[in-house]
Design a protein around this motif. Structure first.
Motif, PDB file in Angstrom:
ATOM      1  N   LYS A  11     -24.358  20.276   7.575  1.00 27.97           N
ATOM      2  CA  LYS A  11     -24.343  20.027   6.135  1.00 27.97           C
ATOM      3  C   LYS A  11     -25.580  19.211   5.775  1.00 27.97           C
ATOM      4  CE  LYS A  11     -22.835  19.650   1.878  1.00 27.97           C
ATOM      5  NZ  LYS A  11     -22.819  20.812   0.973  1.00 27.97           N
ATOM      6  N   SER A  46     -16.196  11.915   5.636  1.00 30.45           N
ATOM      7  CA  SER A  46     -15.752  12.443   4.338  1.00 30.45           C
ATOM      8  C   SER A  46     -16.318  13.828   4.098  1.00 30.45           C
ATOM      9  CB  SER A  46     -16.217  11.536   3.196  1.00 30.45           C
ATOM     10  OG  SER A  46     -15.587  10.299   3.285  1.00 30.45           O
ATOM     11  N   THR A  47     -17.553  14.028   4.497  1.00 26.58           N
ATOM     12  CA  THR A  47     -18.178  15.336   4.337  1.00 26.58           C
ATOM     13  C   THR A  47     -17.383  16.405   5.076  1.00 26.58           C
ATOM     14  OG1 THR A  47     -20.368  14.352   4.073  1.00 26.58           O
ATOM     15  CG2 THR A  47     -20.286  16.651   4.789  1.00 26.58           C
ATOM     16  N   ARG A  50     -14.096  17.019   3.310  1.00 23.70           N
ATOM     17  CA  ARG A  50     -14.268  17.774   2.065  1.00 23.70           C
ATOM     18  C   ARG A  50     -14.571  19.241   2.332  1.00 23.70           C
ATOM     19  NH1 ARG A  50     -15.397  14.104  -2.491  1.00 23.70           N
ATOM     20  NH2 ARG A  50     -14.509  12.161  -1.723  1.00 23.70           N
ATOM     21  N   ALA A  53     -11.290  20.743   2.964  1.00 25.72           N
ATOM     22  CA  ALA A  53     -10.596  20.870   1.677  1.00 25.72           C
ATOM     23  C   ALA A  53     -11.203  21.941   0.787  1.00 25.72           C
ATOM     24  CB  ALA A  53     -10.618  19.535   0.946  1.00 25.72           C
ATOM     25  N   ASN A  54     -12.319  22.521   1.226  1.00 29.33           N
ATOM     26  CA  ASN A  54     -13.030  23.519   0.430  1.00 29.33           C
ATOM     27  C   ASN A  54     -13.642  22.910  -0.839  1.00 29.33           C
ATOM     28  OD1 ASN A  54     -14.018  26.092   0.327  1.00 29.33           O
ATOM     29  ND2 ASN A  54     -12.285  26.928  -0.800  1.00 29.33           N
ATOM     30  N   LEU A  55     -13.906  21.616  -0.825  1.00 26.28           N
ATOM     31  CA  LEU A  55     -14.586  20.957  -1.947  1.00 26.28           C
ATOM     32  C   LEU A  55     -16.102  21.029  -1.767  1.00 26.28           C
ATOM     33  CD1 LEU A  55     -12.363  17.740  -2.243  1.00 26.28           C
ATOM     34  CD2 LEU A  55     -12.352  19.714  -3.773  1.00 26.28           C
ATOM     35  N   HIS A  56     -16.556  21.030  -0.521  1.00 23.06           N
ATOM     36  CA  HIS A  56     -17.964  21.243  -0.196  1.00 23.06           C
ATOM     37  C   HIS A  56     -18.054  22.468   0.712  1.00 23.06           C
ATOM     38  CE1 HIS A  56     -19.362  17.699  -2.024  1.00 23.06           C
ATOM     39  NE2 HIS A  56     -19.462  16.883  -0.983  1.00 23.06           N
ATOM     40  N   MET A  77      -5.184  16.731  -0.608  1.00 20.12           N
ATOM     41  CA  MET A  77      -6.009  15.602  -0.197  1.00 20.12           C
ATOM     42  C   MET A  77      -5.487  14.310  -0.818  1.00 20.12           C
ATOM     43  SD  MET A  77      -9.682  15.769   0.795  1.00 20.12           S
ATOM     44  CE  MET A  77     -11.005  14.592   0.736  1.00 20.12           C
ATOM     45  N   PHE A  79      -6.880  10.363  -1.427  1.00 17.40           N
ATOM     46  CA  PHE A  79      -8.111   9.560  -1.399  1.00 17.40           C
ATOM     47  C   PHE A  79      -7.792   8.066  -1.335  1.00 17.40           C
ATOM     48  CE2 PHE A  79      -8.986  13.444  -3.744  1.00 17.40           C
ATOM     49  CZ  PHE A  79     -10.160  13.883  -3.177  1.00 17.40           C
ATOM     50  N   ASP A 156      -8.386  10.605   3.231  1.00 21.95           N
ATOM     51  CA  ASP A 156      -9.680   9.932   3.370  1.00 21.95           C
ATOM     52  C   ASP A 156      -9.513   8.428   3.174  1.00 21.95           C
ATOM     53  OD1 ASP A 156     -12.309   9.305   3.618  1.00 21.95           O
ATOM     54  OD2 ASP A 156     -13.035  10.701   2.094  1.00 21.95           O
TER      55      ASP A 156
END
Ligand code: ADP
Ligand code: ADP
Length: 225
Positions: A11, A46-47, A50, A53-56, A77, A79, A156
């Motif tokens: 990433k 966190s990366t 995420r 989570a399919n956020l990134h 998720m 937080f 997280d």
């Protein structure tokens, strides 16, 4: 069975001032496993979470979740900063994810009542989060995540902002919930103490670039609370 497959994931954030957050990350998580991701600040925990989570999206490589119901993505998720809506009541917060997932009214009511009860929130159903303590707000977050019946629960640093006594209490509640519901959990923490208490597997990362440098399975059943 394998639940999460992460293959050679990289990433890079940004373009002009590119930051390589992760490089060459391989990780398989088994169904029902409680994995703690531990490492110093900035190592990409966190990366990685995420991306699960399919956020990134990964810049390179592959992140897959094995699921029987491909739509929507089967994760939820929790937080550190609660991530709950101050303008919605506890009950509305817990119900929030259900309609977009196509859960009908009756079923939604049943599930919300169950998770309010399970997290000790029933008496606070009509309360706004601003009137709750940090520990109660984090219970709302957990209820909101569990109510959608995620196959994978992603957390997280959920307890990092709580005092030691409350943290301990919520750690025990989380383990109980995990044992009752047999979900796969990926839990990010910078605390090795917390990872050893909670994880039946501990994945250690280092920074610059973010990589996995250790992967430890607890080879026996042990009491954790
Ligand atoms: P993605 O495409 O995975 O969403 P981006 O590279 O677009 O990731 O980053 C999202 C935004 O977060 C960027 O606009 C960036 O400016 C901002 N950002 C920059 N540095 C940081 C950082 N250290 N931590 C969090 N967010 C940052
Ligand atoms: P951790 O959770 O282990 O503290 P992160 O995944 O937040 O690590 O960050 C890994 C690296 O990527 C750090 O160098 C961070 O500054 C950078 N980073 C994280 N998010 C962004 C973003 N949205 N844009 C740019 N850089 C980011």
């Amino acid at each position: 069975d394998e639940k999460i497959r992460i293959r050679d994931v990289g990433k890079v954030y940004g373009t002009t001032h590119a930051v390589t957050a992760l490089e060459g990350v391989d990780l398989d998580v088994m169904d029902g496993e409680f994995v703690c991701l531990v490492g110093p600040s900035g190592c990409g925990k966190s990366t990685l979470l995420r991306m699960i989570a399919n956020l990134h999206r990964p810049t390179s490589g592959l992140v897959e979740i094995e699921t029987q119901r491909p739509v929507p993505w089967p994760t939820a998720m929790v937080f550190q900063d609660y991530g709950i809506f101050p303008w919605k009541t506890v009950e509305q917060n817990v119900a929030f994810g259900l309609r977009p997932r196509g859960v009908g009214k009756e079923e939604a009511r049943r599930r919300v009542a169950h998770w309010l009860e399970r997290m000790g929130l029933t008496d606070f159903a009509k309360t706004y989060p601003g009137n709750l303590s940090g520990g109660m707000r984090q219970r709302v977050s957990i209820a909101r995540a569990m109510v959608v019946e995620p196959e994978v629960l992603l957390m997280d640093e959920p307890f990092a902002a709580l005092d030691a006594q409350l943290r301990r209490l919520l750690q025990e509640e989380l383990l109980a919930i995990w044992q009752e519901n047999s979900r796969t959990v990926v839990f990010v923490t910078h605390s090795l103490d917390e990872a050893i208490l909670l994880g039946d597997r501990i994945v250690v990362m280092s920074a610059r670039p973010g990589r996995i440098i250790g992967d430890y399975r607890v080879p026996f059943e042990r009491p954790r609370t």
